[in-house]
Design an enzyme around this catalytic site. Sequence first.
Site, PDB file in Angstrom:
ATOM      1  N   HIS B  44       0.815  -1.216   0.000  1.00  0.00           N
ATOM      2  CA  HIS B  44       0.000   0.000   0.000  1.00  0.00           C
ATOM      3  C   HIS B  44       0.843   1.257   0.000  1.00  0.00           C
ATOM      4  O   HIS B  44       1.626   1.470   0.923  1.00  0.00           O
ATOM      5  CB  HIS B  44      -0.904   0.002   1.241  1.00  0.00           C
ATOM      6  CG  HIS B  44      -2.000   1.024   1.162  1.00  0.00           C
ATOM      7  ND1 HIS B  44      -3.224   0.758   0.586  1.00  0.00           N
ATOM      8  CD2 HIS B  44      -2.064   2.313   1.567  1.00  0.00           C
ATOM      9  CE1 HIS B  44      -3.975   1.851   0.647  1.00  0.00           C
ATOM     10  NE2 HIS B  44      -3.303   2.797   1.244  1.00  0.00           N
ATOM     11  N   GLU B 147      -9.049   1.745  -2.367  1.00  0.00           N
ATOM     12  CA  GLU B 147      -9.077   1.768  -0.906  1.00  0.00           C
ATOM     13  C   GLU B 147     -10.401   2.269  -0.368  1.00  0.00           C
ATOM     14  O   GLU B 147     -10.538   3.429   0.006  1.00  0.00           O
ATOM     15  CB  GLU B 147      -7.919   2.610  -0.374  1.00  0.00           C
ATOM     16  CG  GLU B 147      -7.747   2.439   1.126  1.00  0.00           C
ATOM     17  CD  GLU B 147      -6.652   3.318   1.727  1.00  0.00           C
ATOM     18  OE1 GLU B 147      -6.112   4.191   1.021  1.00  0.00           O
ATOM     19  OE2 GLU B 147      -6.324   3.132   2.913  1.00  0.00           O
ATOM     20  N   HIS B 174     -12.996   2.167   3.953  1.00  0.00           N
ATOM     21  CA  HIS B 174     -11.935   3.019   4.475  1.00  0.00           C
ATOM     22  C   HIS B 174     -12.394   3.386   5.873  1.00  0.00           C
ATOM     23  O   HIS B 174     -12.659   2.490   6.680  1.00  0.00           O
ATOM     24  CB  HIS B 174     -11.680   4.232   3.584  1.00  0.00           C
ATOM     25  CG  HIS B 174     -10.433   4.976   3.975  1.00  0.00           C
ATOM     26  ND1 HIS B 174     -10.475   6.196   4.613  1.00  0.00           N
ATOM     27  CD2 HIS B 174      -9.119   4.659   3.860  1.00  0.00           C
ATOM     28  CE1 HIS B 174      -9.228   6.586   4.868  1.00  0.00           C
ATOM     29  NE2 HIS B 174      -8.388   5.680   4.426  1.00  0.00           N
ATOM     30  N   HIS B 220      -8.511  -1.654   7.508  1.00  0.00           N
ATOM     31  CA  HIS B 220      -9.586  -0.692   7.743  1.00  0.00           C
ATOM     32  C   HIS B 220     -10.922  -1.321   8.103  1.00  0.00           C
ATOM     33  O   HIS B 220     -11.922  -0.590   8.254  1.00  0.00           O
ATOM     34  CB  HIS B 220      -9.810   0.227   6.527  1.00  0.00           C
ATOM     35  CG  HIS B 220      -8.792   1.301   6.371  1.00  0.00           C
ATOM     36  ND1 HIS B 220      -8.842   2.506   7.038  1.00  0.00           N
ATOM     37  CD2 HIS B 220      -7.695   1.368   5.590  1.00  0.00           C
ATOM     38  CE1 HIS B 220      -7.803   3.262   6.682  1.00  0.00           C
ATOM     39  NE2 HIS B 220      -7.079   2.593   5.810  1.00  0.00           N
ATOM     40  N   HIS B 241      -2.257  -3.121   4.658  1.00  0.00           N
ATOM     41  CA  HIS B 241      -1.440  -2.223   5.476  1.00  0.00           C
ATOM     42  C   HIS B 241      -1.992  -2.165   6.905  1.00  0.00           C
ATOM     43  O   HIS B 241      -2.597  -1.192   7.324  1.00  0.00           O
ATOM     44  CB  HIS B 241      -1.293  -0.824   4.862  1.00  0.00           C
ATOM     45  CG  HIS B 241      -2.573  -0.082   4.536  1.00  0.00           C
ATOM     46  ND1 HIS B 241      -3.575  -0.592   3.754  1.00  0.00           N
ATOM     47  CD2 HIS B 241      -2.998   1.159   4.889  1.00  0.00           C
ATOM     48  CE1 HIS B 241      -4.546   0.284   3.639  1.00  0.00           C
ATOM     49  NE2 HIS B 241      -4.235   1.357   4.324  1.00  0.00           N
TER      50      HIS B 241
END
Lengths: 469, 388
Positions: B44, B147, B174, B220, B241
């Site tokens: 990412h 994302e 997100h 997320h 990530h």
Amino acid sequence: MMQMFRIDSNAAHACRHHIVSSTALETLHSVHAASQQGGKQTDLKMLSGWPVNMWLWILLTFIMPLLTSAYSEKERAQELMDRFPLIDGHNDLPLKIRVYYNNRLSQIDLQKISKAATDIYRLRAGSVQTQMFAAYVPCGAQEKDAVMLTLEQIDLVRRMCNKAQDLELVTTYDDLTNSMMKQKIACLISIEGGHSIDSSLAVLRMFYELGVRSMSLTHNCNTPWAETSTDLYGVFQRENNSLTPFGKSVVEEMNRLGMIVDLSHSSWETASAALKHSRAPVIFSHSSSHSICDNKRNVPDWLLRELEQKNGLIMVNLYSKFISCGKDANISDVADHFDHIKKIIGAKSIGIGGDFDGADSFPQGLQDVSKYPALIQELLKRNWSEQDLADVLRRNFLRVFKEVENVRDNSKHLIPSEDQIPSEKVKNLCRLDRQNPILQRSISGAKFILPNLYLMSSLLLFSSIFMNK
Amino acid sequence: MWRQVLVALCLSLWICSPDLTLAEDPYLNRAYQLMSETPLIDGHNDLPWQLRMQFNNQLNKVNLDTLETTHTNIPKIKEGRLGAQFWAAYVPCETQYKDAVRQTLEQIDVVHRMCEKYPDTFKFVTTSQGIMDAFKENKTASLIGVEGGHSIDSSLGTLRTMYQLGVRYLTLTHSCNTPWADNWRVDDGSDPIQSGGLSPFGKQLIVEMNRLGMLIDLAHVPVSVMNQTLTMSVAPVIFSHSSAYAVCRHSRNVPDEILLKVKEKKGIVMVNFYNDYVTCSQKANISDVADHFDHIKKVGGAEIIGFGGDYDGVPRTPEGLEDVSKVPNLVAELLRRGWTDEEVKAALGNNLLRVMSEVERVRTQSTNNPGLCERVKRCGKDNSDHTG
């Protein structure tokens, strides 16, 4: 009940445009047509009270010879279309699938679709070898979710053309010609209205990546950068600015990409401006002759001449209201358009863009996509040569498509355009203001200072020398 | 005295010389060696977002060879031995219910154009094989991850077209709920639970992503979505990530019980370097980041770990990992801590390649095997909705 493709309607919000019902479809037709009122009903004459043998005599003397010669013309038409099967410029089957089936292909037999004028069976019967399918979304979605809806329609055409063995999605001249040899019906994807790109050249590029090869600059509504021929939506009205600088950027980027510029639905001024600006030939994918039927969707003679000057193509629309300016029409009325346009600019500038499934009334004898041979038959009767008809059926479109690709190939030195429409032209509630976006993430001072250990250790060393003294 | 000065001068020259320093750090040398054999695949990077924010996506105003205002530029990429990068096509949550789709397409477009503008550095790819091909050509393989589920506006057609445009992962949320999935902030109470994890549509989305061959990214998302997805998904999933919750108890990180499920499903957790997720404070260093690697290896094994730096998407990066050129130092640190070459190469790129190949295999199988679609009636007997 859980809706399969559709999210529950708490996702319904101010920026979503709904196309869900057949009521909507009827509204769409009347809007899509944007026609004048009127049109006479043709009364069926009553022929009664004549003796049977009189009828037989009429039949033998007058009708049989006609039928015999008509049959041979029919044969000629079919044989011609076998050799030069049709490339049609505009079909709205995707719209019908959206409205009636919510884009659920699993509910449809593409061979026979009773609710539409188009299906594979009838395309074959009509000798249609290539169909440009419109990934159309209504003007009501402008400034709302037009981009998303357009992606869904593009996805639908891709799925449809992948699902059926008879269909094949094509995106190049070579693929198109090969598909004929493979006896497939080639699908081309077009976008019907610049509102679909939401004034973004990046979106235009992504549509091209997805296989879109033609775009009408407008549908029945102005965009912030081009004007439409109809007066239905009072949006983005301007004076003397039918194709703005950004509109010209759109045309330029379409040329660079190799996307055909389609001027159907545009105002004459927009069309003329686009014609001047475009480096590649342009088309009217589904428009007819204004001299024959004075509907603003049709093309006046002066504009036809400008089109011909630039090697463009007018693909005649078969919708009754654009043919006869009335509710009813017949094949002869349609042929009048062809005759007139040929007279003004020649057969090399003509094609066919039926507009089936995008309008609600078609001429007697031309009700669906299986009926094209009847039109060719009529033109043969009017002494159109086979060469001219071969051009009309497919060769003119192929020429234009090839030239559009050539312009693309000669544009390799150009980089993707970064032109952006001035933000004040597109400010609306459904657009996050680009000038002042909320920064979820920011690099506050990406510069960093790395403690210079090396320098410090050197200094320490030096200082130790002097301390030792 | 002069002799002493001379010695001091020599010593300081030696210390200041990076080449000599290199020769003296066997771990760093080993790191470079391993990174030349196996690509570093980072999960990412938000450079596209910086391009939008700083330059409005006008690449003609940017020179990636000299750009100083980002963590990422071409010299730093080279120095950092970045073999492959998932570039984030991110748009803010404020665009949800507005123009998220258009803006996402613009971000996808900017990645394509960036790769076209610098063809000697970047090669746009969409497959695990593509990553290896680019690596052999000494280029940074470039992929795209979207994302946030708000980018698809609850539309499977939009998901499919984005796949067609080269997008290979979708982070389900997100930092906002979508109409069909809750986001990580429900775990710390900052957002209300709306879907109980994934709604029925959210679950259909998982099935469709498996069928398409789109990697499912759980960075997320809240624990509920992690659990549901890990249970449902036929293909392995990723965290592009995110770091280890046990080391820093932040809701963006991955709890141990989830790490075990990831291990079971042979997925991957690509460690985020953002200070706030590494030490749960604003300060961190390489060693703190390496602690996350060690912990995930301990709980889930070296097969589930990867790198997901989140460069250019965060305001604070650790000391020693300030930008993308520094990542080899992290690799050196792992080696210093006793990681074997195999374990390091797994973390660098082999794990991600395994995951991606498996996701591709599931896609291929689903074309031939309608059984995958039995769970969702709409697939039909001919699985005809596949775009190919």
